[in-house]
Design a protein around this motif. Structure first.
Motif, PDB file in Angstrom:
ATOM      1  N   ASP A 389       0.791  -1.276  -0.009  1.00 49.90           N
ATOM      2  CA  ASP A 389       0.133  -0.059   0.149  1.00 49.90           C
ATOM      3  C   ASP A 389       0.849   1.386   0.079  1.00 49.90           C
ATOM      4  O   ASP A 389       0.383   2.353  -0.451  1.00 49.90           O
ATOM      5  CB  ASP A 389      -0.961   0.182   1.220  1.00 49.90           C
ATOM      6  CG  ASP A 389      -0.246   0.102   2.458  1.00 49.90           C
ATOM      7  OD1 ASP A 389       0.555  -0.892   2.775  1.00 49.90           O
ATOM      8  OD2 ASP A 389      -0.425   0.910   3.401  1.00 49.90           O
ATOM      9  N   ARG A 393       0.098   4.554  -2.338  1.00 54.29           N
ATOM     10  CA  ARG A 393      -0.144   5.689  -2.029  1.00 54.29           C
ATOM     11  C   ARG A 393       0.633   6.588  -2.784  1.00 54.29           C
ATOM     12  O   ARG A 393       0.396   7.932  -2.903  1.00 54.29           O
ATOM     13  CB  ARG A 393       0.213   5.641  -0.454  1.00 54.29           C
ATOM     14  CG  ARG A 393      -1.085   5.002   0.156  1.00 54.29           C
ATOM     15  CD  ARG A 393      -0.789   5.187   1.857  1.00 54.29           C
ATOM     16  NE  ARG A 393      -1.515   4.071   2.366  1.00 54.29           N
ATOM     17  CZ  ARG A 393      -2.815   3.955   2.638  1.00 54.29           C
ATOM     18  NH1 ARG A 393      -3.349   5.091   2.551  1.00 54.29           N
ATOM     19  NH2 ARG A 393      -3.457   3.056   3.228  1.00 54.29           N
ATOM     20  N   THR A 464      -5.485  -2.022  -5.787  1.00 50.34           N
ATOM     21  CA  THR A 464      -5.951  -0.739  -5.399  1.00 50.34           C
ATOM     22  C   THR A 464      -5.678  -0.753  -3.993  1.00 50.34           C
ATOM     23  O   THR A 464      -5.915  -1.787  -3.501  1.00 50.34           O
ATOM     24  CB  THR A 464      -7.297  -0.387  -5.810  1.00 50.34           C
ATOM     25  OG1 THR A 464      -8.285  -1.272  -5.354  1.00 50.34           O
ATOM     26  CG2 THR A 464      -7.343  -0.510  -7.306  1.00 50.34           C
ATOM     27  N   LEU A 465      -5.978   0.560  -3.346  1.00 54.31           N
ATOM     28  CA  LEU A 465      -5.974   0.704  -2.128  1.00 54.31           C
ATOM     29  C   LEU A 465      -7.556   0.292  -1.335  1.00 54.31           C
ATOM     30  O   LEU A 465      -7.460  -0.476  -0.239  1.00 54.31           O
ATOM     31  CB  LEU A 465      -5.832   2.084  -1.307  1.00 54.31           C
ATOM     32  CG  LEU A 465      -4.604   2.850  -1.711  1.00 54.31           C
ATOM     33  CD1 LEU A 465      -4.529   4.320  -1.450  1.00 54.31           C
ATOM     34  CD2 LEU A 465      -3.412   2.075  -0.697  1.00 54.31           C
ATOM     35  N   GLU A 466      -8.280   0.283  -2.054  1.00 54.10           N
ATOM     36  CA  GLU A 466      -9.933  -0.015  -1.887  1.00 54.10           C
ATOM     37  C   GLU A 466      -9.646  -1.809  -1.536  1.00 54.10           C
ATOM     38  O   GLU A 466     -10.250  -2.131  -0.510  1.00 54.10           O
ATOM     39  CB  GLU A 466     -10.885   0.265  -2.778  1.00 54.10           C
ATOM     40  CG  GLU A 466     -12.062  -0.272  -2.358  1.00 54.10           C
ATOM     41  CD  GLU A 466     -13.107   0.342  -3.496  1.00 54.10           C
ATOM     42  OE1 GLU A 466     -14.473  -0.100  -3.303  1.00 54.10           O
ATOM     43  OE2 GLU A 466     -12.652   0.793  -4.579  1.00 54.10           O
ATOM     44  N   HIS A 467      -9.059  -2.203  -2.497  1.00 52.87           N
ATOM     45  CA  HIS A 467      -8.895  -3.736  -2.348  1.00 52.87           C
ATOM     46  C   HIS A 467      -8.205  -4.081  -1.273  1.00 52.87           C
ATOM     47  O   HIS A 467      -8.778  -4.960  -0.320  1.00 52.87           O
ATOM     48  CB  HIS A 467      -8.075  -4.308  -3.539  1.00 52.87           C
ATOM     49  CG  HIS A 467      -8.025  -5.888  -3.507  1.00 52.87           C
ATOM     50  ND1 HIS A 467      -8.813  -6.799  -3.908  1.00 52.87           N
ATOM     51  CD2 HIS A 467      -6.663  -6.617  -3.045  1.00 52.87           C
ATOM     52  CE1 HIS A 467      -8.199  -7.930  -3.697  1.00 52.87           C
ATOM     53  NE2 HIS A 467      -6.946  -7.741  -3.449  1.00 52.87           N
ATOM     54  N   LEU A 468      -7.140  -3.500  -0.836  1.00 55.11           N
ATOM     55  CA  LEU A 468      -6.379  -3.872   0.418  1.00 55.11           C
ATOM     56  C   LEU A 468      -7.198  -3.449   1.779  1.00 55.11           C
ATOM     57  O   LEU A 468      -7.065  -4.403   2.726  1.00 55.11           O
ATOM     58  CB  LEU A 468      -5.145  -3.139   0.449  1.00 55.11           C
ATOM     59  CG  LEU A 468      -4.037  -3.574  -0.822  1.00 55.11           C
ATOM     60  CD1 LEU A 468      -3.043  -2.404  -0.639  1.00 55.11           C
ATOM     61  CD2 LEU A 468      -3.604  -4.953  -0.654  1.00 55.11           C
ATOM     62  N   GLN A 469      -7.856  -2.501   1.595  1.00 55.41           N
ATOM     63  CA  GLN A 469      -8.632  -2.235   2.890  1.00 55.41           C
ATOM     64  C   GLN A 469      -9.891  -2.987   3.057  1.00 55.41           C
ATOM     65  O   GLN A 469     -10.277  -3.213   4.075  1.00 55.41           O
ATOM     66  CB  GLN A 469      -9.018  -0.615   2.771  1.00 55.41           C
ATOM     67  CG  GLN A 469      -8.251   0.437   2.776  1.00 55.41           C
ATOM     68  CD  GLN A 469      -8.358   1.798   2.233  1.00 55.41           C
ATOM     69  OE1 GLN A 469      -9.515   2.026   1.725  1.00 55.41           O
ATOM     70  NE2 GLN A 469      -7.488   2.595   2.458  1.00 55.41           N
ATOM     71  N   ASN A 470     -10.227  -3.643   2.096  1.00 57.05           N
ATOM     72  CA  ASN A 470     -11.444  -4.434   1.978  1.00 57.05           C
ATOM     73  C   ASN A 470     -11.105  -5.947   2.283  1.00 57.05           C
ATOM     74  O   ASN A 470     -12.250  -6.697   2.514  1.00 57.05           O
ATOM     75  CB  ASN A 470     -12.384  -4.679   0.780  1.00 57.05           C
ATOM     76  CG  ASN A 470     -13.009  -3.041   0.445  1.00 57.05           C
ATOM     77  OD1 ASN A 470     -13.391  -2.580   1.494  1.00 57.05           O
ATOM     78  ND2 ASN A 470     -13.323  -2.814  -0.784  1.00 57.05           N
ATOM     79  N   PHE A 473     -10.055  -8.673   8.272  1.00 55.04           N
ATOM     80  CA  PHE A 473      -9.026  -8.176   9.506  1.00 55.04           C
ATOM     81  C   PHE A 473      -8.055  -9.290   9.627  1.00 55.04           C
ATOM     82  O   PHE A 473      -7.027  -9.190   9.800  1.00 55.04           O
ATOM     83  CB  PHE A 473      -9.802  -7.680  10.593  1.00 55.04           C
ATOM     84  CG  PHE A 473      -8.519  -7.612  11.882  1.00 55.04           C
ATOM     85  CD1 PHE A 473      -8.190  -6.310  11.777  1.00 55.04           C
ATOM     86  CD2 PHE A 473      -8.431  -8.716  12.697  1.00 55.04           C
ATOM     87  CE1 PHE A 473      -7.224  -6.110  12.734  1.00 55.04           C
ATOM     88  CE2 PHE A 473      -7.618  -8.118  13.868  1.00 55.04           C
ATOM     89  CZ  PHE A 473      -7.181  -7.067  13.981  1.00 55.04           C
ATOM     90  N   ARG A 476      -5.520  -9.386   7.008  1.00 51.37           N
ATOM     91  CA  ARG A 476      -4.398  -7.993   7.014  1.00 51.37           C
ATOM     92  C   ARG A 476      -3.664  -8.384   8.366  1.00 51.37           C
ATOM     93  O   ARG A 476      -2.401  -7.980   8.251  1.00 51.37           O
ATOM     94  CB  ARG A 476      -5.493  -6.760   7.232  1.00 51.37           C
ATOM     95  CG  ARG A 476      -6.067  -6.417   5.798  1.00 51.37           C
ATOM     96  CD  ARG A 476      -6.613  -5.083   6.333  1.00 51.37           C
ATOM     97  NE  ARG A 476      -8.020  -5.189   6.789  1.00 51.37           N
ATOM     98  CZ  ARG A 476      -8.380  -4.490   7.745  1.00 51.37           C
ATOM     99  NH1 ARG A 476      -7.612  -3.771   8.791  1.00 51.37           N
ATOM    100  NH2 ARG A 476      -9.663  -4.870   8.356  1.00 51.37           N
ATOM    101  N   ARG A 480       0.501  -8.774   8.083  1.00 50.19           N
ATOM    102  CA  ARG A 480       1.425  -7.955   8.962  1.00 50.19           C
ATOM    103  C   ARG A 480       2.340  -8.941   9.579  1.00 50.19           C
ATOM    104  O   ARG A 480       3.581  -8.755   9.975  1.00 50.19           O
ATOM    105  CB  ARG A 480       0.637  -7.092   9.467  1.00 50.19           C
ATOM    106  CG  ARG A 480      -0.270  -6.055   9.069  1.00 50.19           C
ATOM    107  CD  ARG A 480       0.815  -5.201   8.189  1.00 50.19           C
ATOM    108  NE  ARG A 480       1.605  -4.146   8.987  1.00 50.19           N
ATOM    109  CZ  ARG A 480       2.242  -2.910   8.474  1.00 50.19           C
ATOM    110  NH1 ARG A 480       2.373  -2.862   7.127  1.00 50.19           N
ATOM    111  NH2 ARG A 480       2.884  -2.447   9.320  1.00 50.19           N
TER     112      ARG A 480
END
Length: 489
Positions: A389, A393, A464-470, A473, A476, A480
């Protein structure tokens, strides 16, 4: 005597906790001081010191096994430099007018390469792109079957499968003809197939060796770090093959069918071969203590077909060339004015390299990064998603390639400069592995490499950022957590 033994037993029974504590403190302190004094990366130093202190006995043992760089740096290089000068002089003068080859903005990158590589940029090279095993393996096998004097071969993985055994048959025939052969395989890579290919090499009495099998000085075992990730074949000192391809049947449609993996390799003729052989000769001497005379393994003059392109070899690894590929990629991002294309199956740049890429994007350079949608190393794929991401950005375009897995390691700048070879953009390639790359200044070769990347982009999915944010949890969080171990994936 019995009294002394009884006294000693009583002493140990009473004071063994104090003895263990003292021993662990001394060992931990020694290991922590060594890590602090010898690790140039502050994150690595902090990490190792933390492990050592938090695990007083286990930590120093782990540091002994995986944390200490035991590669000899100076002696072999000094011997090799003398041998290099003794046997060979370049017929081609170094390239001095890089502006006419690529453009004025590449002048500083040329200077950087001179200082990073220790090899000078030379003209007179003929470079041909080989797409996948269907093009690379037949060309390599033809060169082996036509070999007259020498074959030097190096690979990270050399599988004992259909294509591996075809290579063994070709090497065995050359060996029977009296061709002088040396085969070097990484000790970790040799374990990718069972039984290992070394059994067949031994059966046919083909001279071979495993790289880094004895890290502790007394245990015959592969070293998890400091792997030789180089892929190289040099025949008669006149024809070489280098790039990202291991020897595996999965890269040929004859065996892989609809699941055939992709990769990119290069055929090289010309003075760059001497640089490539220098890399092999050093690795072979480091592993076996055998010195390979340049006069026997390289020609003094080349007759490479046209067109000729300026090229040079870039060695990198955890020795005096540590960070060479890192420096070259940083420099390339700094000189870019229009377009940077990057394709890497394992894309985990550190913050410094990520900063260089992001800065280029913020300057208005179009940055396209192609990674696999479905990675063959799932943990690496998860870790990649944990930091990608940051690039999006900054304005980079990240593409997830669909279709079969692509193992290619490619980069181009402004349609003039290509960087190809064995290096991934991950911590292992940038700091731990021994890698071998080529930088090429040529619009035609760079155009071919760019087209390969663009072809992947045509069928890829934009990340996209949207894909990563969706992402859920738990995914994600998983990404990490695995990302924390990325330096050793």
């Amino acid at each position: 005597m019995q009294q002394h033994i009884s006294t000693l037993h009583e002493f140990l029974s009473e004071y063994w906790p104090h003895i263990v504590l003292t021993f662990s403190v001394l060992v931990s302190a020694s290991a922590a001081v060594h890590a602090a004094m010898n690790k140039n990366d502050v994150r690595a130093a902090i990490g190792w010191v933390g492990v050592i202190i938090m695990s007083p006995l286990l930590g120093p043992l782990l540091y002994l096994i995986a944390g200490i760089n035991r590669v000899r740096r100076s002696q072999i290089y000094e011997q090799r430099d003398k041998t290099f000068k003794q046997f060979i002089s370049y017929p081609e003068p170094p390239v001095s007018d890089i502006e006419s080859c690529a453009g004025i903005q590449f002048r500083s990158l040329h200077i950087l390469g001179d200082r990073v590589s220790r090899f000078q940029l030379r003209n007179g090279n003929h470079v041909r792109l080989l797409a996948g095993g269907d093009e690379a393996y037949p060309a390599m096998l033809e060169a082996i079957r036509n070999a007259k004097s020498t074959i030097a071969m190096q690979s990270y993985i050399f599988d004992n499968d259909h294509i591996g055994r075809i290579f063994i048959d070709a090497l065995a025939e050359a060996n029977q003809r009296g061709v002088n052969i040396r085969v070097l395989i990484d000790a970790v890579g040799a374990k990718y197939s069972h039984p290992p290919i070394t059994r067949l090499l031994r059966k046919h009495q083909i001279p071979h060796a495993l790289f880094m099998t004895n890290p502790l000085g007394f245990m015959r075992m592969p070293y998890a770090n400091l792997r030789s990730h180089r892929k190289l074949l040099i025949v008669d000192g006149t024809h070489a093959f280098a790039g990202g391809m291991n020897i595996r049947e999965g890269f040929m449609t004859e065996f892989g069918k609809e699941n055939t993996a992709k990769d990119t390799h290069f055929s090289i003729e010309g003075p760059a071969i001497l640089q490539l052989f220098s890399s092999f000769a050093h690795d072979w001497e480091f592993t076996t203590k055998e010195e390979l005379p340049y006069a026997d393994w390289c020609v003094k003059e080349w007759n490479a077909p046209q067109p000729h392109v300026p090229a040079r070899c870039i060695r990198s690894g955890p020795d005096r060339f540590i960070g060479s590929n890192h420096h070259m990629l940083q420099g390339a991002c700094a000189v870019a004015t229009r377009h940077i294309r990057i394709q890497s199956p394992y894309f985990l740049p550190d913050q410094v390299l990520m900063g260089a890429i992001n800065t280029a994007a913020r300057r208005g350079v179009q940055v396209d990064i192609v990674i696999p949608k479905n990675n063959n190393l799932r943990l690496v794929g998860y870790a990649m998603m944990a930091q990608i991401d940051q690039l999006i950005r900054a304005g980079c375009r990240v593409w997830m390639a669909t279709g079969t897995f692509n193992h290619s390691k490619l980069a181009t700048v402004d349609g003039q400069w290509s960087y190809v070879g064995s290096s991934n953009m991950d911590p292992r390639s940038l700091r731990l592995n021994f890698e071998l790359d080529l930088e090429i200044y040529d619009t035609d070769i760079t155009g071919q490499v760019s087209n390969l990347i663009d072809n992947e982009i045509e069928t890829a999915e934009a990340l996209t950022l949207e894909h990563l944010q969706n992402l859920p949890f738990h995914k994600r969080l998983r990404n990490r957590v695995i990302w924390l171990a990325s330096p050793y994936l």
